[in-house]
Enzyme design. Structure first.
Site, PDB file in Angstrom:
ATOM      1  N   ALA A  25       0.834  -1.213   0.000  1.00 27.60           N
ATOM      2  CA  ALA A  25       0.000   0.000   0.000  1.00 27.60           C
ATOM      3  C   ALA A  25       0.865   1.258   0.000  1.00 27.60           C
ATOM      4  CB  ALA A  25      -0.926  -0.010   1.221  1.00 27.60           C
ATOM      5  N   ARG A  75      16.218  -6.747  14.472  1.00 30.87           N
ATOM      6  CA  ARG A  75      16.301  -5.821  15.602  1.00 30.87           C
ATOM      7  C   ARG A  75      17.724  -5.286  15.571  1.00 30.87           C
ATOM      8  NH1 ARG A  75      11.605  -7.092  18.276  1.00 30.87           N
ATOM      9  NH2 ARG A  75      11.027  -9.284  18.317  1.00 30.87           N
ATOM     10  N   GLY A 107       9.939  -0.905  19.405  1.00 32.94           N
ATOM     11  CA  GLY A 107      11.359  -0.694  19.098  1.00 32.94           C
ATOM     12  C   GLY A 107      11.520   0.079  17.792  1.00 32.94           C
ATOM     13  N   ASP A 130       1.948  -8.024  19.370  1.00 32.39           N
ATOM     14  CA  ASP A 130       1.754  -7.885  20.825  1.00 32.39           C
ATOM     15  C   ASP A 130       0.606  -6.938  21.193  1.00 32.39           C
ATOM     16  OD1 ASP A 130       3.977  -9.489  20.984  1.00 32.39           O
ATOM     17  OD2 ASP A 130       5.365  -7.847  21.411  1.00 32.39           O
TER      18      ASP A 130
HETATM   19  O1  F6P Z   1       7.264  -8.423  19.630  1.00 34.90           O
HETATM   20  C1  F6P Z   1       6.830  -9.551  18.964  1.00 34.90           C
HETATM   21  C2  F6P Z   1       7.375 -10.790  19.630  1.00 34.90           C
HETATM   22  O2  F6P Z   1       6.921 -11.920  18.896  1.00 34.90           O
HETATM   23  C3  F6P Z   1       7.028 -10.964  21.116  1.00 34.90           C
HETATM   24  O3  F6P Z   1       5.727 -11.453  21.310  1.00 34.90           O
HETATM   25  C4  F6P Z   1       8.101 -11.899  21.562  1.00 34.90           C
HETATM   26  O4  F6P Z   1       8.341 -11.794  22.955  1.00 34.90           O
HETATM   27  C5  F6P Z   1       9.301 -11.424  20.768  1.00 34.90           C
HETATM   28  O5  F6P Z   1       8.784 -10.789  19.612  1.00 34.90           O
HETATM   29  C6  F6P Z   1      10.242 -12.523  20.353  1.00 34.90           C
HETATM   30  O6  F6P Z   1      11.304 -11.908  19.708  1.00 34.90           O
HETATM   31  P1  F6P Z   1      12.335 -12.680  18.789  1.00 34.90           P
HETATM   32  O7  F6P Z   1      11.599 -13.163  17.573  1.00 34.90           O
HETATM   33  O8  F6P Z   1      13.359 -11.660  18.469  1.00 34.90           O
HETATM   34  O9  F6P Z   1      12.824 -13.824  19.606  1.00 34.90           O
END
Ligand code: F6P
Length: 326
Positions: A25, A75, A107, A130
């Protein structure tokens, strides 16, 4: 219209079903408004490394029905470093890119705010399974994650009934109990453990016993991963009390299965609306905001407010969960 003629889009943090529809989109709306779009690969890492690919309308065809994010995600804690961010802005300037759309959760929006605070035009799009992001009642990916959780609960109830077993199902959500609360209610759980409410394992055990006493062939607890009494916490407690409790608890941790689902209609639609609105706002000169949906309407919330406020769980739903777990 703003003077921005080239924008970048990225997906960052935990992937969420619907992110692809949001990118699609963004790209098609921006092109319609006369701008060019570049996709940054693997979130903010793509900005830092200058790993950016031009995206034409056809490049985002056939992705809407796919979970995950075709741009990749990551991340990047190093993005807190201002020198790293300056490098990212240099890479954007190299390509003549004057604006950014950042699709992700807390984040991601912290990163978006930090670039925006340096004077770069950024618009965020609310996306995380979440549902813990201030500025959108529901975020992209939540509906799919809830449905994956519910399907697992329904299936576990079938086998639990055959064996008169008790199960705890642990769902994701980091420090937020939204996914557990909602799947617990819609899945008919006997008890729900969430980080927002101090859990009493003895009360959970008595709900399980109560279910058997009322003639139920199974008992089911939904626990948020962030609760003190998540699957491991409850298993440990029950193991330590085994003889006394009179039942054996089994655990299923859904983990990342909840992030990998095929996006539901609700997620594709929400992602499409938010992606389009974000591109429109950025190209019309509005930035420094998170685009989400509040009470059914598209809303833009300033990054400062998003960073400062927490989204609480609805206390009425918490009460409802307690009343219905009978
Ligand atoms: O923020 C989304 C999420 O799936 C949370 O529910 C979970 O605690 C976290 O990411 C897990 O992070 P990763 O995939 O980096 O282990």
């Amino acid at each position: 219209m703003s003077s921005i003629k080239r924008i970048a889009v990225l997906t960052s943090g935990g992937d969420a079903p619907g992110m692809n529809a949001a990118v699609r989109a963004v790209v098609r709306t921006a092109i319609e408004l006369g701008a060019e779009v570049f996709g940054a690969h693997h979130g903010y890492r793509g900005l830092v490394d200058g790993d950016l690919t031009p995206l034409a309308a056809r490049d985002v065809g056939g992705i809407m029905q796919r979970g995950g994010t075709f741009l990749g995600s990551a991340r990047l804690p190093g993005f807190r470093d201002i020198e790293v961010r300056r490098g990212a802005l240099d890479r954007l300037a190299d390509r003549g890119i004057g604006g950014l759309i950042a699709i992700g959760g807390n984040g991601t929006q912290t990163g978006a705010k930090s670039l925006s605070d340096m004077g770069f035009p950024v618009v965020g799009v609310a996306s995380t399974i979440d549902n813990d992001l201030y500025g959108s009642d529901v975020t992209i990916g939540v509906d799919t994650a809830l449905n994956v959780g519910l399907e697992a609960i329904d299936r576990l109830k079938v086998t639990a009934s055959s064996h008169h077993r008790a199960f705890v199902v642990e769902v994701m959500g980091r420090d937020c109990g939204y996914l557990a609360l909602m799947t617990g209610i819609a899945g008919g759980a006997e008890a729900i453990c969430i980080p927002e409410v101090e859990a009493d394992p003895e009360a959970v055990a008595s709900e399980i016993r109560g279910a058997y006493e009322r003639g139920k062939p199974h008992a089911l607890v939904v626990a948020a991963e962030g609760s003190k009494y998540n699957a491991n916490g409850l298993m440990e407690y029950c193991a330590s009390q085994k003889g006394r409790l009179g039942f054996e608890l089994r655990a299923t941790i859904l983990g990342h299965t909840q992030r990998g689902g095929v996006p539901t209609f609700a997620d594709r639609m929400l992602a499409t609306e938010l992606g389009a609105a974000a591109a429109e706002r950025l190209l019309r000169g509005e930035h420094g905001v998170l685009v989400g949906k509040i009470r059914g309407e598209i809303a833009a919330t300033p990054f400062d407010e998003v960073a400062a406020k927490k989204k609480p769980l609805d206390p009425a739903l918490m009460d409802l969960a307690r009343v219905l777990a009978k």
